[in-house]
Design an enzyme around this catalytic site. Structure first.
Site, short mmCIF file in Angstrom:
data_model
loop_
_atom_site.label_atom_id
_atom_site.label_comp_id
_atom_site.label_asym_id
_atom_site.label_seq_id
_atom_site.Cartn_x
_atom_site.Cartn_y
_atom_site.Cartn_z
N TYR A 190 9.11 -0.71 -3.39
CA TYR A 190 9.09 -1.74 -4.42
C TYR A 190 8.36 -2.99 -3.89
O TYR A 190 7.97 -3.05 -2.73
CB TYR A 190 10.51 -2.08 -4.85
CG TYR A 190 11.09 -1.06 -5.79
CD1 TYR A 190 10.96 -1.19 -7.16
CD2 TYR A 190 11.77 0.06 -5.29
CE1 TYR A 190 11.48 -0.25 -8.03
CE2 TYR A 190 12.29 1.01 -6.15
CZ TYR A 190 12.16 0.85 -7.52
OH TYR A 190 12.68 1.80 -8.37
N HIS A 191 8.20 -3.98 -4.76
CA HIS A 191 7.46 -5.19 -4.40
C HIS A 191 8.15 -5.95 -3.27
O HIS A 191 9.37 -5.93 -3.13
CB HIS A 191 7.30 -6.10 -5.62
CG HIS A 191 8.57 -6.39 -6.34
ND1 HIS A 191 9.19 -5.48 -7.18
CD2 HIS A 191 9.37 -7.48 -6.34
CE1 HIS A 191 10.29 -6.00 -7.66
NE2 HIS A 191 10.43 -7.22 -7.17
N GLY A 192 7.34 -6.64 -2.48
CA GLY A 192 7.88 -7.47 -1.42
C GLY A 192 8.33 -6.74 -0.17
O GLY A 192 8.87 -7.35 0.74
N VAL A 193 8.10 -5.44 -0.09
CA VAL A 193 8.52 -4.67 1.09
C VAL A 193 7.55 -4.95 2.24
O VAL A 193 6.34 -5.02 2.06
CB VAL A 193 8.54 -3.16 0.78
CG1 VAL A 193 8.64 -2.33 2.06
CG2 VAL A 193 9.69 -2.84 -0.15
N GLY B 102 11.84 -6.41 -1.56
CA GLY B 102 12.08 -7.46 -0.56
C GLY B 102 12.61 -6.98 0.77
O GLY B 102 12.85 -7.80 1.66
#
Length: 217
Positions: free
Chosen positions: A99-102, A127
């Protein structure tokens, strides 16, 4: 053709169920992988400067930063994608969901293996930070905003800072979206509660000492 394979993975895994044109044209994760394949091919034959430049173009267009040296398996699904960072010596298996922010980052500035190895069928929530040359086993799930610095066994769920299995349900099958089981599981909250209890105990003890008479000298 890999673009079709990536688009099929998006259509199968995204609850939005995009059409074929949407999956191919409107998913930054797919575009990032196309740019990475080109950059990685140049990196492997020793054209590191052009590889870095192609990688930089992909980052500029997608918001996803993948070092051209990273080794990535088939059907990686980067959902939403903005802010994802994958380091040079990272290795990723097949059918992984990010997912986003990884961040798949390092803890050392020394040369050599310094980024994580991610097994197949792993899901990493928004995240989350997976740091160092650690191994995340096949089928593992990492919760949103978790910080992982130690190996994660296969088919295990970890959450929190530092990441560990949720209390009372280690290695349970999580919600796929963010790698979480019971929404009330909160390792950080548990640690704060323990610190509050210890502080209250110390305050009680200090009050008792203050009430004790002072012996004359």
């Amino acid at each position: 053709m890999e673009v079709i394979e990536l688009a099929r993975a998006i259509r199968n895994r995204d609850p939005a169920r995009p059409s074929w044109p949407e999956a191919i044209l409107c998913y930054a994760g797919l575009h990032a992988m196309v740019w990475h394949r080109m950059a990685h091919a140049l990196w492997r034959i020793g054209l590191r400067g052009p590889g870095r430049f192609i990688s930089h173009i992909g980052r500029f267009l997608t918001g996803i930063e993948i070092h051209p040296g990273a080794q990535i398996g088939r059907r990686l699904f980067i959902d939403h994608g903005m802010g994802v960072v994958i380091g040079e010596t990272a290795e990723i298996g097949d059918d992984v969901l990010l997912y986003h922010g990884v961040t798949l980052g390092g803890l050392s500035g020394s040369p050599g293996k310094r980024h994580p190895t991610i097994g197949s069928n792993v899901a990493i929530g928004a995240g989350a930070k997976v740091l160092g040359p650690i191994l995340v086993g096949d089928g593992a799930r990492i919760g949103a905003n978790a910080v992982v610095t130690k190996d994660v066994p296969g088919n295990c769920t970890v959450v929190g800072i530092p990441a560990r299995p949720p209390a009372g349900s280690p290695c349970a099958d999580p919600t796929v979206g963010y790698g979480l089981t019971d929404p009330e599981d909160d390792p950080v909250g548990e640690q704060l509660a323990a610190m509050r209890a210890e502080l209250a105990s110390l305050r009680t003890r200090v009050a008792e000492l203050e009430r004790e008479p002072v012996a004359p000298r």
